[in-house]
Design a protein around this motif. Sequence first.
Motif, PDB file in Angstrom:
ATOM      1  N   ASP A 106      43.079   8.106  19.498  1.00  0.00           N
ATOM      2  CA  ASP A 106      42.915   8.419  20.913  1.00  0.00           C
ATOM      3  C   ASP A 106      41.771   7.645  21.568  1.00  0.00           C
ATOM      4  O   ASP A 106      41.700   7.556  22.787  1.00  0.00           O
ATOM      5  N   CYS A 110      43.401   6.699  25.100  1.00  0.00           N
ATOM      6  CA  CYS A 110      42.883   7.365  26.298  1.00  0.00           C
ATOM      7  C   CYS A 110      42.393   6.383  27.354  1.00  0.00           C
ATOM      8  O   CYS A 110      41.979   6.796  28.433  1.00  0.00           O
ATOM      9  N   CYS A 116      42.059  11.781  28.419  1.00  0.00           N
ATOM     10  CA  CYS A 116      43.150  12.170  27.525  1.00  0.00           C
ATOM     11  C   CYS A 116      43.771  13.438  28.087  1.00  0.00           C
ATOM     12  O   CYS A 116      43.209  14.522  27.934  1.00  0.00           O
ATOM     13  N   ASN A 129      46.843   8.845  30.250  1.00  0.00           N
ATOM     14  CA  ASN A 129      45.424   8.503  30.340  1.00  0.00           C
ATOM     15  C   ASN A 129      45.001   8.272  31.794  1.00  0.00           C
ATOM     16  O   ASN A 129      43.890   7.829  32.053  1.00  0.00           O
TER      17      ASN A 129
END
Length: 141
Positions: A106, A110, A116, A129
């Motif tokens: 992530d 993100c 996120c 995102n």
Amino acid sequence: MKIAKSFLLIVCLVLFIISMTISQPSHFYGTEFDVRVINGFTNNSSMPLVIWCSSKQIDLGGRALQEHDDFSWRVRTNFWDNTHFLCTMKWDQKRKRFDAFKAPKDTYRCGPHRKCSWLVKEDAFYFSNNEVNWTKDFSWS
């Protein structure tokens, strides 16, 4: 001679740590990410979406989310880049446990704004995102 080599090794190690701290401070201090889970159900006024999130170190507790409510928090990655937040979602008879944030995956997913976001709907869980473009990540089953 042995003391001089040990001293030189310590000086090099200290200089390396200082240079890494200056050039890549986020590696040592962590990078912050905003994580948000949104109830995207269209008609669940009688039955809230229940969420409970935690990591190995932090228990964020649970919430009952009505339509369009959200649960959000900030995550700071750790030195080992293995920060991990799990959430359990429950709605009616459905239950799903998922990775709300898992470094290093992530960290990239993100995006540059380190956002996120999860939109939970009747059919599936969607990730974004930027909260404009949503991608179906997985279903309830």
